[in-house]
Design a protein around this motif. Structure first.
Motif, PDB file in Angstrom:
ATOM      1  N   ASN A 144     -39.525 -51.631  98.949  1.00 12.09           N
ATOM      2  CA  ASN A 144     -39.292 -51.176 100.405  1.00 12.09           C
ATOM      3  C   ASN A 144     -38.950 -52.281 101.057  1.00 12.09           C
ATOM      4  N   THR A 145     -38.533 -52.107 102.530  1.00 13.88           N
ATOM      5  CA  THR A 145     -38.071 -53.060 103.362  1.00 13.88           C
ATOM      6  C   THR A 145     -39.119 -54.142 103.648  1.00 13.88           C
ATOM      7  N   ALA A 167     -29.461 -49.683 100.306  1.00 13.59           N
ATOM      8  CA  ALA A 167     -30.811 -48.973 100.260  1.00 13.59           C
ATOM      9  C   ALA A 167     -30.589 -47.680  99.743  1.00 13.59           C
ATOM     10  N   ASP A 206     -38.743 -43.697 102.497  1.00 12.91           N
ATOM     11  CA  ASP A 206     -39.864 -44.166 101.520  1.00 12.91           C
ATOM     12  C   ASP A 206     -40.778 -42.785 101.056  1.00 12.91           C
ATOM     13  N   GLN A 213     -43.339 -42.367 100.167  1.00 14.28           N
ATOM     14  CA  GLN A 213     -44.965 -42.482 100.273  1.00 14.28           C
ATOM     15  C   GLN A 213     -45.608 -41.029 100.968  1.00 14.28           C
ATOM     16  N   TYR A 230     -48.740 -49.695 104.756  1.00 19.24           N
ATOM     17  CA  TYR A 230     -48.475 -48.448 105.615  1.00 19.24           C
ATOM     18  C   TYR A 230     -49.908 -47.891 106.230  1.00 19.24           C
ATOM     19  N   TYR A 250     -46.583 -40.602  95.542  1.00 20.89           N
ATOM     20  CA  TYR A 250     -45.206 -40.347  95.793  1.00 20.89           C
ATOM     21  C   TYR A 250     -44.620 -38.991  95.878  1.00 20.89           C
ATOM     22  N   ALA A 294     -42.592 -40.927 106.155  1.00 23.80           N
ATOM     23  CA  ALA A 294     -41.439 -40.937 106.665  1.00 23.80           C
ATOM     24  C   ALA A 294     -40.693 -39.984 107.653  1.00 23.80           C
ATOM     25  N   SER A 306     -39.298 -47.421 106.812  1.00 26.97           N
ATOM     26  CA  SER A 306     -38.855 -48.244 105.834  1.00 26.97           C
ATOM     27  C   SER A 306     -37.702 -47.603 104.793  1.00 26.97           C
ATOM     28  N   TYR A 307     -36.722 -48.412 104.669  1.00 26.30           N
ATOM     29  CA  TYR A 307     -36.079 -48.090 103.318  1.00 26.30           C
ATOM     30  C   TYR A 307     -36.816 -48.315 102.009  1.00 26.30           C
ATOM     31  N   SER A 308     -36.315 -47.548 101.103  1.00 24.71           N
ATOM     32  CA  SER A 308     -37.012 -47.692  99.717  1.00 24.71           C
ATOM     33  C   SER A 308     -36.024 -47.919  98.663  1.00 24.71           C
ATOM     34  N   THR A 309     -36.372 -48.328  97.378  1.00 24.85           N
ATOM     35  CA  THR A 309     -35.464 -48.532  96.401  1.00 24.85           C
ATOM     36  C   THR A 309     -34.134 -49.065  96.690  1.00 24.85           C
TER      37      THR A 309
END
Length: 338
Positions: free
Chosen positions: A89-90, A108, A113, A115, A146, A182, A204, A210-213
């Motif tokens: 993540n970011t 990204a 995200d 989560q 988070y 997740y 999110a 946040s970006y993820s992956t």
């Protein structure tokens, strides 16, 4: 004998033409890409690009190096033993700037995200605020990240938290509790084990931006081998479009080969969840393509993390990423409705 001689002559002539023209018929750039966990649908586009030949069509011979509980592929990236890494993540990108780790995010893949918190249907939770009366099971990694945002933005309290250890049993035993997870995996696991569909609250969707992956590489690698980085990013994006909207059987077969414990049922669930919640393809990607990033989004998340006390205010967060390789609309034509 005559046909054989003619064939040899043709082959020799072809070889001479290739050598003279500078064309390399079979030479591919070898690339290593480390993921942050064992093979799963959340990595599907990368495996798809290997399996269906997309990377090869971009002149790349890509080896995916799976992560796992005892594997730290990010260190391997920094040490020069991997070319690319799949960052979670970011926050990891901001942390790299804080600690002067010379890496940069170049795409990204997850716009959201994944989560979530899972709640029992009996608790009648319908939104994030509905989690406040509940006991929350949060991991040791979640508490300094988070959850600090939940405190600063929504007034959550650490008194309501109990440790999450990847064991769902405490959550299942307490109907007035919620468990982190997740969106692509834990809801499926709970439904299979406990025979009920948990309520899902995706952070999110409440401002955890946040970006993820993210695709991450070394800063000097991105500068010195920009063409290779661009080809890897573009091919990965195409792989993700094909995985989500095309025939993803090749990618899933390679995932199961690398992770024999993976099932077709979980793979299908995860892909459906990624599409339903817009994890990969939503927001800016609708115009700019999968992998999109923006300065405004990065600034928004940085400010939220500073406010939450997670990220130092005095770092130059813009060093964490570059927009050079994304936002080009690559692959948008592969979306079934565009």
């Amino acid at each position: 004998m005559i046909p054989s001689l003619i064939s040899r002559a043709l082959m020799a002539g072809l070889a001479f033409w290739i050598a003279g023209s500078g064309v390399q018929a079979t030479t591919l750039d070898k690339v290593s890409f480390g993921t942050n966990w064992v093979a799963e649908a959340e990595h599907g586009g990368f495996y798809q690009a290997v399996a269906d030949g997309t990377y090869k069509s971009y002149g790349l011979d890509v080896t995916i190096v799976p992560g796992g509980p005892n594997v730290n592929n990010r260190i391997q990236l920094v040490a020069g033993k991997l070319d690319f890494f799949m960052s979670a993540n970011t926050l990891q990108s901001f942390d790299a700037v804080t600690n002067k780790v010379p890496v940069v995010a170049v795409a990204a893949i997850f716009q959201k995200d994944p989560q979530v918190f899972l709640a029992h249907p009996e608790s009648k939770v319908t939104n994030l605020e509905g989690l406040k009366p509940l006991t929350l099971f949060v991991s040791k990694e979640g508490m300094p990240t988070y959850f600090q945002w939940l405190k600063s933005e929504y007034g959550f309290n650490e008194d309501q938290v109990k440790p999450y250890t990847s064991n769902p049993q405490p959550f299942l035993a307490d109907k007035k509790s919620a468990m982190q997870g997740y969106v692509t995996s834990e809801p499926f696991a709970i439904e299979k084990r406990a025979k009920f569909k948990p309520t899902v609250v995706l952070l999110a969707d409440y401002g955890f931006s946040s970006y993820s992956t993210l695709i991450e590489t070394r800063t000097d690698f991105a500068e010195k081998k920009a063409d290779l980085v661009q080809r890897f990013v573009d091919a990965s994006i195409i792989g993700w479009y094909n995985y989500l909207y095309g025939n993803n059987k090749p990618g899933n077969a390679l995932i199961k080969k690398n992770n024999p414990e993976m099932t077709d049922e979980l793979l299908a669930y995860s892909v459906e969840a990624m599409k339903r919640y817009g994890i990969v393809d939503s927001g800016d990607t609708l115009k700019n393509g999968i992998g999109a990033m923006s300065d405004d989004r990065m600034a928004d998340f940085f400010n939220k993390m500073v406010k939450a006390g997670v990220t130092p205010r005095d770092i130059d967060y813009r060093k964490a990423y570059t927009l050079r390789f994304v936002n080009k609309g690559i692959g948008t034509n592969l979306h079934p409705t565009r």
